[in-house]
Design a protein around this motif. Structure first.
Motif, PDB file in Angstrom:
ATOM      1  N   LEU A  91       0.801  -1.125  -0.138  1.00  0.00           N
ATOM      2  CA  LEU A  91       0.110  -0.034   0.005  1.00  0.00           C
ATOM      3  C   LEU A  91       0.658   1.294   0.023  1.00  0.00           C
ATOM      4  CD1 LEU A  91      -2.401  -1.149   2.864  1.00  0.00           C
ATOM      5  CD2 LEU A  91      -2.687  -1.376   0.360  1.00  0.00           C
ATOM      6  N   LEU A  92       0.526   1.958  -0.652  1.00  0.00           N
ATOM      7  CA  LEU A  92       1.346   3.585  -0.766  1.00  0.00           C
ATOM      8  C   LEU A  92       0.428   4.641  -0.556  1.00  0.00           C
ATOM      9  CD1 LEU A  92       3.605   2.753  -3.903  1.00  0.00           C
ATOM     10  CD2 LEU A  92       4.456   2.604  -1.480  1.00  0.00           C
ATOM     11  N   ASN A  93       1.376   5.515   0.061  1.00  0.00           N
ATOM     12  CA  ASN A  93       0.271   6.934   0.247  1.00  0.00           C
ATOM     13  C   ASN A  93       0.072   7.578  -1.177  1.00  0.00           C
ATOM     14  OD1 ASN A  93      -0.957   9.124   1.238  1.00  0.00           O
ATOM     15  ND2 ASN A  93       1.158  10.018   1.812  1.00  0.00           N
ATOM     16  N   ALA A  94      -0.907   7.872  -1.534  1.00  0.00           N
ATOM     17  CA  ALA A  94      -1.528   8.536  -2.881  1.00  0.00           C
ATOM     18  C   ALA A  94      -1.704   9.984  -2.602  1.00  0.00           C
ATOM     19  CB  ALA A  94      -2.538   8.100  -3.424  1.00  0.00           C
ATOM     20  N   ASP A  95      -1.573  10.590  -1.387  1.00  0.00           N
ATOM     21  CA  ASP A  95      -2.034  11.994  -0.976  1.00  0.00           C
ATOM     22  C   ASP A  95      -0.692  12.765  -1.208  1.00  0.00           C
ATOM     23  OD1 ASP A  95      -3.321  14.285  -0.486  1.00  0.00           O
ATOM     24  OD2 ASP A  95      -3.389  13.775   1.810  1.00  0.00           O
ATOM     25  N   ILE A  96      -0.240  12.929  -2.392  1.00  0.00           N
ATOM     26  CA  ILE A  96       1.107  13.709  -2.602  1.00  0.00           C
ATOM     27  C   ILE A  96       0.946  15.043  -3.018  1.00  0.00           C
ATOM     28  CG2 ILE A  96       3.134  13.427  -3.808  1.00  0.00           C
ATOM     29  CD1 ILE A  96       2.757  10.332  -4.124  1.00  0.00           C
ATOM     30  N   SER A  97       1.319  15.943  -2.476  1.00  0.00           N
ATOM     31  CA  SER A  97       1.533  17.440  -2.903  1.00  0.00           C
ATOM     32  C   SER A  97       2.607  18.062  -2.218  1.00  0.00           C
ATOM     33  CB  SER A  97       0.043  18.021  -2.296  1.00  0.00           C
ATOM     34  OG  SER A  97       0.129  17.805  -0.892  1.00  0.00           O
ATOM     35  N   TYR A  98       3.012  18.894  -3.100  1.00  0.00           N
ATOM     36  CA  TYR A  98       4.183  19.538  -2.609  1.00  0.00           C
ATOM     37  C   TYR A  98       4.007  20.820  -1.556  1.00  0.00           C
ATOM     38  CZ  TYR A  98       8.779  22.053  -3.280  1.00  0.00           C
ATOM     39  OH  TYR A  98       9.777  22.581  -2.904  1.00  0.00           O
ATOM     40  N   SER A  99       4.818  20.558  -0.404  1.00  0.00           N
ATOM     41  CA  SER A  99       4.734  21.385   0.634  1.00  0.00           C
ATOM     42  C   SER A  99       5.324  22.482   0.508  1.00  0.00           C
ATOM     43  CB  SER A  99       4.933  20.798   1.980  1.00  0.00           C
ATOM     44  OG  SER A  99       5.107  21.850   2.939  1.00  0.00           O
ATOM     45  N   PRO A 100       4.442  24.154   0.776  1.00  0.00           N
ATOM     46  CA  PRO A 100       5.390  25.251   0.547  1.00  0.00           C
ATOM     47  C   PRO A 100       6.513  25.602   1.801  1.00  0.00           C
ATOM     48  CG  PRO A 100       3.162  25.585   1.103  1.00  0.00           C
ATOM     49  CD  PRO A 100       3.202  24.115   1.334  1.00  0.00           C
ATOM     50  N   PHE A 101       6.367  24.477   2.916  1.00  0.00           N
ATOM     51  CA  PHE A 101       7.257  24.802   4.005  1.00  0.00           C
ATOM     52  C   PHE A 101       8.489  24.360   4.253  1.00  0.00           C
ATOM     53  CE2 PHE A 101       2.410  25.369   5.063  1.00  0.00           C
ATOM     54  CZ  PHE A 101       2.492  26.105   5.247  1.00  0.00           C
ATOM     55  N   TYR A 102       8.960  23.617   3.159  1.00  0.00           N
ATOM     56  CA  TYR A 102      10.330  23.074   3.098  1.00  0.00           C
ATOM     57  C   TYR A 102      11.636  24.058   3.271  1.00  0.00           C
ATOM     58  CZ  TYR A 102       8.391  18.555   1.529  1.00  0.00           C
ATOM     59  OH  TYR A 102       7.737  17.336   1.611  1.00  0.00           O
ATOM     60  N   THR A 144       7.837  14.611  -6.904  1.00  0.00           N
ATOM     61  CA  THR A 144       8.553  13.724  -6.038  1.00  0.00           C
ATOM     62  C   THR A 144       9.325  13.799  -5.014  1.00  0.00           C
ATOM     63  OG1 THR A 144      10.447  13.765  -7.382  1.00  0.00           O
ATOM     64  CG2 THR A 144       8.926  12.491  -8.306  1.00  0.00           C
ATOM     65  N   GLU A 145       9.048  13.014  -4.116  1.00  0.00           N
ATOM     66  CA  GLU A 145       9.955  13.294  -2.737  1.00  0.00           C
ATOM     67  C   GLU A 145      11.392  13.431  -2.973  1.00  0.00           C
ATOM     68  OE1 GLU A 145       9.024  11.257   0.557  1.00  0.00           O
ATOM     69  OE2 GLU A 145       7.103  10.660   0.198  1.00  0.00           O
ATOM     70  N   LYS A 146      12.095  12.989  -3.987  1.00  0.00           N
ATOM     71  CA  LYS A 146      13.434  13.473  -4.302  1.00  0.00           C
ATOM     72  C   LYS A 146      13.442  14.893  -4.647  1.00  0.00           C
ATOM     73  CE  LYS A 146      17.603  12.437  -6.006  1.00  0.00           C
ATOM     74  NZ  LYS A 146      18.265  13.408  -5.713  1.00  0.00           N
ATOM     75  N   GLN A 147      12.455  15.609  -5.201  1.00  0.00           N
ATOM     76  CA  GLN A 147      12.520  17.005  -5.412  1.00  0.00           C
ATOM     77  C   GLN A 147      12.240  17.680  -4.142  1.00  0.00           C
ATOM     78  OE1 GLN A 147       9.312  16.864  -8.429  1.00  0.00           O
ATOM     79  NE2 GLN A 147      10.432  18.594  -9.547  1.00  0.00           N
ATOM     80  N   CYS A 148      11.205  17.045  -3.275  1.00  0.00           N
ATOM     81  CA  CYS A 148      11.361  17.736  -1.973  1.00  0.00           C
ATOM     82  C   CYS A 148      12.535  17.830  -1.302  1.00  0.00           C
ATOM     83  CB  CYS A 148      10.173  17.086  -1.215  1.00  0.00           C
ATOM     84  SG  CYS A 148       8.615  16.909  -1.996  1.00  0.00           S
ATOM     85  N   ILE A 149      13.263  16.705  -1.320  1.00  0.00           N
ATOM     86  CA  ILE A 149      14.647  16.731  -0.502  1.00  0.00           C
ATOM     87  C   ILE A 149      15.684  17.409  -1.204  1.00  0.00           C
ATOM     88  CG2 ILE A 149      16.518  15.045   0.322  1.00  0.00           C
ATOM     89  CD1 ILE A 149      14.346  12.724   0.354  1.00  0.00           C
ATOM     90  N   ASP A 150      15.675  17.562  -2.408  1.00  0.00           N
ATOM     91  CA  ASP A 150      16.460  18.387  -2.924  1.00  0.00           C
ATOM     92  C   ASP A 150      16.372  20.028  -2.730  1.00  0.00           C
ATOM     93  OD1 ASP A 150      17.914  16.219  -4.176  1.00  0.00           O
ATOM     94  OD2 ASP A 150      16.763  16.428  -6.154  1.00  0.00           O
ATOM     95  N   THR A 151      15.019  20.343  -2.750  1.00  0.00           N
ATOM     96  CA  THR A 151      14.801  21.720  -2.313  1.00  0.00           C
ATOM     97  C   THR A 151      15.280  21.918  -0.849  1.00  0.00           C
ATOM     98  OG1 THR A 151      12.882  21.255  -3.633  1.00  0.00           O
ATOM     99  CG2 THR A 151      12.753  23.313  -2.309  1.00  0.00           C
ATOM    100  N   LEU A 152      14.946  21.081   0.000  1.00  0.00           N
ATOM    101  CA  LEU A 152      15.195  21.143   1.474  1.00  0.00           C
ATOM    102  C   LEU A 152      16.616  21.230   1.464  1.00  0.00           C
ATOM    103  CD1 LEU A 152      13.817  20.755   4.122  1.00  0.00           C
ATOM    104  CD2 LEU A 152      14.959  18.856   4.319  1.00  0.00           C
ATOM    105  N   TYR A 153      17.407  20.550   0.798  1.00  0.00           N
ATOM    106  CA  TYR A 153      18.926  20.284   1.249  1.00  0.00           C
ATOM    107  C   TYR A 153      19.723  21.633   0.533  1.00  0.00           C
ATOM    108  CZ  TYR A 153      18.885  15.580   3.007  1.00  0.00           C
ATOM    109  OH  TYR A 153      19.120  14.438   4.005  1.00  0.00           O
ATOM    110  N   SER A 154      19.128  21.820  -0.487  1.00  0.00           N
ATOM    111  CA  SER A 154      20.065  23.117  -1.207  1.00  0.00           C
ATOM    112  C   SER A 154      19.616  24.400  -0.396  1.00  0.00           C
ATOM    113  CB  SER A 154      19.297  23.329  -2.710  1.00  0.00           C
ATOM    114  OG  SER A 154      17.879  23.746  -2.517  1.00  0.00           O
ATOM    115  N   ARG A 155      18.670  24.545   0.350  1.00  0.00           N
ATOM    116  CA  ARG A 155      18.385  25.499   1.214  1.00  0.00           C
ATOM    117  C   ARG A 155      19.233  25.354   2.501  1.00  0.00           C
ATOM    118  NH1 ARG A 155      14.630  29.786   0.133  1.00  0.00           N
ATOM    119  NH2 ARG A 155      14.344  30.950   2.079  1.00  0.00           N
ATOM    120  N   LEU A 156      19.522  24.242   2.932  1.00  0.00           N
ATOM    121  CA  LEU A 156      20.355  24.229   4.338  1.00  0.00           C
ATOM    122  C   LEU A 156      21.897  25.077   4.012  1.00  0.00           C
ATOM    123  CD1 LEU A 156      19.586  20.508   5.223  1.00  0.00           C
ATOM    124  CD2 LEU A 156      18.647  22.641   6.361  1.00  0.00           C
TER     125      LEU A 156
END
Lengths: 367, 460
Positions: A91-102, A144-156
Motif C-alpha cells: 500500500l502506498l500513500n497517494a496523497d502527494i502534494s508539494y508542501s510550501p514549508f520546506y 516527487t519526494e526526491k524534489q522535496c529533499i533536493d529543495t530542502l537540502y539546497s536551502r540548508l
C-alpha cells in the motif's frame, strides 16, 4: 402491482435503517471521544459534528463496511482508497502534494545551527511512496519526494552535513526496507541508512552479522492499512535488532511536557497487544527521551526527530554514552526547557519528508 | 448534515419519519418544521438563528408588500426592493469569495457554506415577486411559509417550486406505506447517483486536474471535462432525487429537477431538461418581464443570452460561470438559426454532447485564462494526443464511465415504460426491493470511512 412493490421496498429499507440505528446506538465497542458541550460548540456546529463523528466511529461493524469500501472502490475505479494506492505488493500513500514549508523549515534549522556551537547532521527520509514511486500511477509522481529533499537540502547552510538517505533506500528497494502497509521504513531500512549516518558521525558501523534479529510479530498493520482497510494486503513484520555482547542501556527516562520524568524502555513489548503496534519502538511518544548506555566514551548525541526515527535509535546505542532524543511534534515547550544544546558536540536531525513539509514541525526550536 | 451522510440516512431520517407519523395529521406541518429547524441546527445554532431571521424577514416583507398593494398607495415596490436586496446580499454573502468579510461580520468562518442557500434565495425572491405581481396573497400562516423556505426535503437541492405550486403540493399530501416506499426508492436512486457515480467521476476529474496542464494530453483533457460534466449532473440530480424521495416519505410529491439532459438531441432540449425548475425560474421571473419591454427580436435574443449569463453566474458566482451561461444562450440562439429542423437524432446527440462538453470548460475553470488553456489542450495544443496515463484512466474508470453514460440516457426508463405489462416490467418490479437494498448497502460501504460524501463541484 407497483403499490405492493413500493410497500415491500418501504418495509425492507425501513427495517434495514431501524436495525442499523438500534445496533449502532447499542454498539458496545463505542468510541467515547468527548462531545463538546460549550456555548461556542453549539453555535459553530462543532457539537453536531462531534455527534456525527461519533455516530460514524460507532457505526455497526465499521471494519466490515470500510473493508467493503476498499473492495468496491478497487474494482470500480482507480485503486486508490482513502488516499491509499493499492498494489498487489504494498500500500502506498497517494496523497502527494508539494508542501510550501520546506524552505522555511530549512531556514529554522539553519538558524539553529548558527546559534549553537555544535556539528549538525541532517537526514531527510522519504516515505514508502517516495522510494516506490515507480509503482504509483504516473500522474501522481510529478512532485516527487526526491524534489522535496533536493529543495530542502539546497536551502540548508554549508555548515550542516546532509546525508542522502533517499538514494541509499532507492538502491535497496528490492529488500524489505519499508513496511507494506505503512509509510515508514522497517528496522532493516533504518539499519541501511544507519551505516552511512554513523560513518558521517565518526564511527564504524556495527556489522549486520553482529545482530540477532527477533521477529516480534508478523501481524503488524500500519497507518496505510488503517486508512484503507484493504484486507488483501499482507501484514508486516516488526523486528528487534539485538546486538550480541554489545553495550547495554544503563537507564532510559522520558520527560513529558510538565518536565516530569518517568521510566521508559527502548522496546515496549506491550504495544504488540495494542492498536498501535509501532509503539514497540520507544513506546508512547514523549518530548524527550534520555538514554544512558554502558559505552565509556563520554560522547553525547542529541537526536531531533519524528516517529520515523524510532526504529533507528537502537542502532546508535553502541556508539554513545548519552543519547537524548527530542520529538518536536510532542513538545509544547521550547527545546531549551528540556536540554542545554551546548552540552552536545553533535546534533542529528532525522525526519521524514512528510513531517518536514509540516508548517509547525520546528516551532519548538524557535524562540 | 448532508443527505449523503450515515447520520442522516440511519439516524435523522428514520427518527424524523417515526416522529412525523406518530403525530396527529393536523400537527404534522408543525412537526416537519421543527425537524427542519433541527436539520438547520446541525450546522450550528448561529446558522439556525440566521435562517429563522431570514425567514421572518421575508415573511414580513411579503405581508408588507401585500398590505401596501391592497392600500393602493403604489409603494409596494419598497418592501419588494428591500426584500430582494436582502436576499441577493445573503446569496452573495455565502457564495461569493469576495464577500467573505460580510460572512465574518455575522460570525461565520471563512469557509462556511451550507448547500441549499442558492435555492432558498431563489424561492424567497420568487415568493416576493409573486405577491408584488398579485399572483398570490402573502402567506399569513408562519408555519406554511417557513416550510416553504426551510423544509428539509427541499432545503439542500430544491426543487425551487413557486409558492402556489408548493401550497398545492402541501394540500395534496399523500400518506401511506407505498408513498414511503416510492420515496425511499427515489432517495436511494439519488444516493447511488451521488455516491457511486458522481464521486467516482469526481475522482477522475481531480486525477486529471493533478496533471500539469503542460503535460496534459488531449484525450486526458477530454476525459477530465466529460468526468466534470457527468459528476456535476449526477451530483445535482442525485441530491435533487434524494430531496424528492425524502419529500415523498413525508407525503410531499415534489417534482423532478432533471430529465436526462446529457444526451439530448439539441442544445435547447439540453437546456430545458437541465435543472428544470431553476431554468424555469429564470425564464419566469427574469426573461418574461424583460420580453415585455420590447418586441424587437434582436433585442429579445440579447436579453435571452443575458438571462443565461445571470443563470450561469448563479451556478458559480464567477465570470467563468457567466461566460458559460452566455455561451449556452448563444449556442441555443445559433442552433435555432443554423440547424435544420430535421436532423438525425444521433447527429443531434453528438453535436449537443460535443458543444456542451466544450462549454463546460468555462464552468469548470477557475479563470478565463485557465479555461482557454484547457480548451487549447483539448484540441491538441500540447501536441500530445494520448499517453500512458490515458490508458491507465480508461482501464481504471471505464466501468463507471460506461454505467454513468448509460444512466444519463432515458433508455432504461423508456424500455420499462414501453414494456407495458410485459414480463420484463414484472421481473424488474419484483427485484426492485433487492436492488434498492443492494444499492443502499453499497452506498453505506462507500461512505463508511468518513461518514459522509462531500465531494461537490459547485456549492449551490
Amino acid at each position: 402491482m407497483s403499490k405492493i412493490i413500493h410497500r415491500i421496498i418501504a418495509f425492507f429499507i425501513l427495517l434495514i435503517m431501524a436495525s442499523v440505528l438500534i445496533l449502532t446506538a447499542t454498539n458496545k465497542n463505542s468510541d467515547n471521544t468527548s462531545i463538546p458541550l460549550t456555548f461556542s460548540a453549539f453555535m459553530d456546529g462543532s457539537f453536531f459534528r462531534s455527534i456525527e463523528n461519533r455516530f460514524t466511529m460507532n457505526f455497526i461493524e465499521r471494519d466490515f463496511w470500510t473493508s467493503s469500501k476498499a473492495k468496491i472502490e478497487s474494482q470500480i475505479c482507480e485503486k486508490i482508497v482513502n488516499d491509499v494506492y493499492i498494489n498487489s505488493e504494498r500500500l502506498l500513500n497517494a496523497d502527494i502534494s508539494y508542501s510550501p514549508f520546506y524552505e522555511s523549515n530549512a531556514d529554522i534549522v539553519n538558524r539553529f545551527a548558527k546559534e549553537n556551537d555544535c556539528a549538525v547532521y541532517f537526514v531527510a527520509v522519504p516515505d514508502s511512496s517516495g522510494v516506490y514511486s515507480d509503482i504509483l500511477p504516473e500522474y501522481l509522481t510529478d512532485d516527487t519526494e526526491k524534489q522535496c529533499i533536493d529543495t530542502l537540502y539546497s536551502r540548508l547552510g554549508n555548515n550542516i552535513r546532509r546525508i542522502d538517505a533517499y538514494n541509499i533506500l532507492k538502491r535497496l528497494n528490492e529488500n524489505y526496507i519499508y513496511f507494506r502497509s505503512d509509510t515508514k521504513w522497517t528496522s532493516y531500512g533504518a539499519y541501511c541508512v544507519y551505516r552511512t549516518v554513523i560513518q558521517k558521525l565518526g564511527f564504524q558501523p556495527s556489522p549486520y552479522d553482529k545482530y540477532t534479529i527477533e521477529h516480534v510479530t508478523d501481524n503488524f498493520r500500519g497507518n496505510l492499512w488503517e486508512k484503507s482497510h484493504y484486507m488483501k494486503s499482507k501484514p508486516d513484520i516488526l523486528d528487534i535488532y539485538n546486538y550480541n555482547d554489545g553495550a547495554e542501556i544503563v537507564s532510559c527516562t522520558g520527560l513529558d511536557n510538565t518536565l516530569h520524568s518517568c521510566r521508559k524502555e527502548l522496546y515496549c513489548r506491550n504495544a504488540i497487544n495494542s492498536d498501535d503496534m509501532y509503539r514497540l519502538y520507544l513506546g508512547n511518544d514523549m518530548p524527550l527521551v534520555q538514554i544512558k548506555t554502558s559505552v565509556n566514551n563520554e560522547r553525547k548525541l542529541l537526536v531531533i526527530k519524528d516517529n520515523f526515527a524510532n526504529c533507528f535509535i537502537p542502532f546508535l546505542i553502541q556508539h554513545y554514552s548519552v543519547i537524548d532524543i527530542f520529538s518536536p511534534e510532542c513538545s509544547v515547550r521550547n527545546i531549551g526547557d528540556f536540554v542545554n544544546i551546548g552540552d552536545y558536540e553533535q546534533v542529528l536531525f532525522l525526519f521524514s519528508t512528510e513531517s518536514l513539509g509540516n508548517e509547525n514541525i520546528f516551532s519548538s526550536l524557535t524562540d | 448534515m448532508l443527505y449523503s451522510s450515515l447520520l442522516f440516512i440511519y439516524g435523522f431520517l428514520p427518527i424524523s419519519m417515526l416522529i412525523y407519523y406518530i403525530t396527529k395529521q393536523k400537527y404534522r406541518d408543525g412537526v416537519l418544521l421543527a425537524l427542519s429547524l433541527v436539520f438547520c441546527a446541525s450546522n450550528g445554532l448561529r446558522f439556525l438563528f440566521f435562517i429563522i431571521f431570514y425567514t421572518l424577514f421575508n415573511y414580513l416583507m411579503g405581508i408588507l408588500t401585500d398590505i401596501i398593494k391592497k392600500s393602493g398607495t403604489s409603494l409596494e415596490a419598497i418592501p419588494l426592493f428591500a426584500g430582494i436586496t436582502a436576499d441577493i446580499t445573503v446569496i452573495f454573502m455565502f457564495r461569493a469569495e469576495y464577500m467573505s468579510w460580510l460572512r465574518n461580520t455575522f460570525g461565520f468562518p471563512d469557509d462556511f457554506f451550507i448547500p441549499g442557500i442558492s435555492f432558498l434565495v431563489l424561492s424567497s425572491i420568487g415568493y416576493l415577486i409573486d405577491i408584488y405581481c398579485g399572483r398570490i396573497r402573502a402567506e399569513k400562516n408562519i408555519i406554511s411559509f417557513s416550510l416553504y423556505t426551510v423544509m428539509f426535503p427541499k432545503f439542500t437541492a430544491g426543487p425551487v417550486v413557486r409558492y402556489r405550486s408548493f401550497l398545492k403540493i402541501n394540500k395534496n399530501k399523500k400518506y401511506g406505506l407505498s408513498e414511503i416506499g416510492k420515496g425511499l426508492a427515489i432517495f436511494i436512486k439519488g444516493l447511488a447517483k451521488k455516491i457511486i457515480i458522481a464521486d467516482t467521476m469526481y475522482q477522475l476529474y481531480m486525477a486529471v486536474n493533478d496533471i500539469d496542464i503542460e503535460k496534459l494530453s488531449s484525450v486526458n483533457a477530454w476525459l477530465g471535462i466529460i468526468a466534470y460534466m457527468l459528476c456535476l449532473y449526477f451530483t445535482l440530480s442525485g441530491f435533487a432525487d434524494m430531496g424528492t424521495g425524502i419529500g415523498y416519505c413525508f407525503g410531499y410529491r415534489l417534482p423532478n429537477s432533471f430529465n436526462y439532459p446529457i444526451f439530448s438531441s439539441r442544445i435547447k432540449y439540453f437546456a430545458s431538461k437541465w435543472h428544470i425548475q431553476i431554468v424555469r425560474w429564470f425564464k419566469f421571473y427574469i426573461s418574461k418581464p424583460l420580453y415585455k419591454i420590447t418586441k424587437n427580436n434582436r433585442i429579445r435574443r440579447i436579453l435571452f443570452i443575458s438571462v443565461w449569463c445571470i443563470a450561469g453566474f448563479w451556478y458559480s458566482f464567477s465570470i467563468n460561470g457567466a461566460v458559460w451561461g452566455g455561451l449556452v444562450g448563444i449556442s441555443i440562439t445559433a442552433e435555432n438559426f443554423f440547424v435544420r429542423k430535421k436532423i438525425l437524432k444521433a447527429t443531434g446527440i453528438m453535436y449537443t454532447f460535443f458543444i456542451m462538453s466544450v462549454l463546460m470548460v468555462f464552468l469548470a475553470g477557475d479563470s478565463m485564462l485557465d479555461s482557454a488553456r484547457y480548451l487549447l489542450v483539448m484540441f491538441g495544443g500540447n501536441r500530445l494526443f494520448a499517453d500512458s496515463i490515458s490508458v491507465y484512466f480508461f482501464k481504471s474508470y471505464i466501468v463507471v464511465l460506461l454505467i454513468s453514460m448509460y444512466a444519463s440516457t432515458d433508455l432504461f426508463r423508456n424500455m420499462i415504460l414501453r414494456s407495458g405489462k410485459s414480463k420484463l416490467k414484472t421481473a424488474f418490479s419484483a427485484i426492485s426491493p433487492v436492488i434498492a437494498a443492494f444499492l443502499l448497502i453499497v452506498c453505506t460501504a462507500l461512505i463508511s470511512y468518513s461518514g459522509f460524501s462531500d465531494m461537490i463541484l459547485l456549492k449551490l
